[in-house]
Design an enzyme around this catalytic site. Structure first.
Site, PDB file in Angstrom:
ATOM      1  CB  SER B  21      -1.028   0.107   1.300  1.00 55.50           C
ATOM      2  OG  SER B  21      -0.093  -0.069   2.207  1.00 55.50           O
ATOM      3  CB  CYS B  22       4.619   1.919   0.935  1.00 54.49           C
ATOM      4  SG  CYS B  22       4.482   1.246   2.494  1.00 54.49           S
ATOM      5  CB  ILE B  23       3.351   5.920  -2.954  1.00 59.63           C
ATOM      6  CG1 ILE B  23       1.790   5.768  -2.650  1.00 59.63           C
ATOM      7  CG2 ILE B  23       3.914   6.626  -4.077  1.00 59.63           C
ATOM      8  CD1 ILE B  23       1.187   5.675  -3.760  1.00 59.63           C
TER       9      ILE B  23
END
Lengths: 200, 163
Positions: B21-23
């Site tokens: 879910s991290c960018i």
């Protein structure tokens, strides 16, 4: 603020994990009709980035089964099953791996391990924990663990992880059973044992 | 998770392995040959401290400042977004990925930085990789790599003195 845990608190958490995963190993053994080895669990409190590394090789492709917890202890139960482990479990259950049925079988293993682990934890601490239905995904270990940690650690910066390793005797089958309490959630586990809360 | 790195040395690799879910926010000044990557975990800091790249609202200004220190020119900065997956498709919660992507886009807009391309959303985890002066790519589990942007200079610039 960052919670800090003393060695005694981490020992107590490790002992909780030990007893709870012992119960879970028994259920798995009954379900599969095979002997299950249980290693001594690890309890660690680490900065986010280090917690991912501690869970395993971030690039390894694994199956992840996640159960979100509600009730007195919020957090996530996460099973990480190696690719060979997923194949072994599916074959023992008579289903094909990497199919919808295979995925649902892994989810069911998550259900059963989770339910027995949480029941044991609940009887030791008096806490009620309600697991969600299992979510199953196959991807890089790093992506799965990071996504779960973003959810449980949130704005805190220390990840508390109780890591129990279950292996099926004589098979290439490694299952990591991780309990990741939400930030502050460990206090709920420690208080019933008479241990002071983690210092904020 | 939460790290931030910048380099102006051609051939250096800056990698964020296993973005869920991290960018992975890549920023580049192609003419200066400077590139940076922030591993954004959550949309907003809400006044909490954390590593430089952890929160979108703090990571963008920090990355811009580090890029400029390394010789980049702010008006030439471009961004590429990688990650922001919804790994677990069941369940009401756990869609931090979409919120992260929205927050990063908004912070870039406020900083006046153009987004060149995105490889964002869906279920798969990704690895973000910058090879300074060469390319930005996104890689899926198992190794399938997609080149997102080639990092050759758009025009000749004199090499920065003293480096």
């Amino acid at each position: 603020m960052t919670p800090r845990y003393t060695d005694m608190q981490l020992d107590a958490l490790r002992e909780l994990a030990n007893i709870a995963s012992g119960t879970a190993a028994t259920s798995l053994s009954q379900m599969l009709g095979r002997e299950v080895d249980l290693k001594v669990p690890k309890a660690f409190a680490l900065p986010l980035a280090d917690a991912v590394e501690a869970a395993g090789d971030p690039e390894e492709i694994v199956s992840g089964v996640a159960l979100q917890l509600e009730g007195d202890l919020a957090g996530i139960v996460l099973l990480l099953i190696s690719a060979s482990g997923a194949a072994t479990l599916c074959s023992l259950l008579g289903v094909e791996v990497d199919t919808e049925v295979g995925e649902s079988a892994l989810g069911e293993i998550g259900n059963i391990l989770g339910a027995s682990y949480l029941a044991a934890l609940s009887s030791m601490t008096g806490l009620t924990m309600l697991p969600s239905t299992p979510m199953v995904v196959s991807d890089m270990l790093g992506s799965i663990v990071a996504t779960v940690l973003a959810e449980t650690v949130g704005h805190g910066d220390t990840a508390l992880v109780l890591d129990s390793q279950l292996d099926i005797t004589g098979e290439p089958c490694e299952i990591s059973f991780l309990l990741l309490p939400n930030a502050g959630g460990a206090n709920g586990l420690l208080a019933p044992l008479g241990l002071a809360e983690a210092a904020a | 998770m939460g790290e931030l790195a910048v380099s102006g040395r051609a051939g250096d690799e800056i990698v964020a392995i296993g973005l869920g879910s991290c960018i992975g926010l890549a920023m580049i000044d192609r003419d200066a040959g400077v590139a940076g990557l922030a591993h954004v975990v959550l949309p907003e800091s809400q006044g909490k401290p954390g590593p430089a790249g952890k929160f979108a609202d703090l990571a963008i200004p920090e990355l811009v400042s580090k890029m400029v220190q390394a010789g980049a020119v702010k008006r030439r900065l471009e961004a590429v977004l990688i990650g922001g997956a919804r790994m677990f498709s069941v369940g009401a919660s756990m869609d931090i990925g979409a919120r992260n992507a929205a927050a990063v886009r908004e912070a870039l807009k406020q900083a006046g930085i153009r987004i060149r391309t995105e490889e964002v959303g869906g279920n798969p985890g990704r690895t973000a990789r910058i090879i300074v002066g060469s390319e930005i790519s996104s890689q899926l589990a198992g190794g399938e790599r997609t080149s997102l942007l080639t990092l050759t200079a758009t025009k000749r610039v004199p090499a920065p003195s003293g480096r």
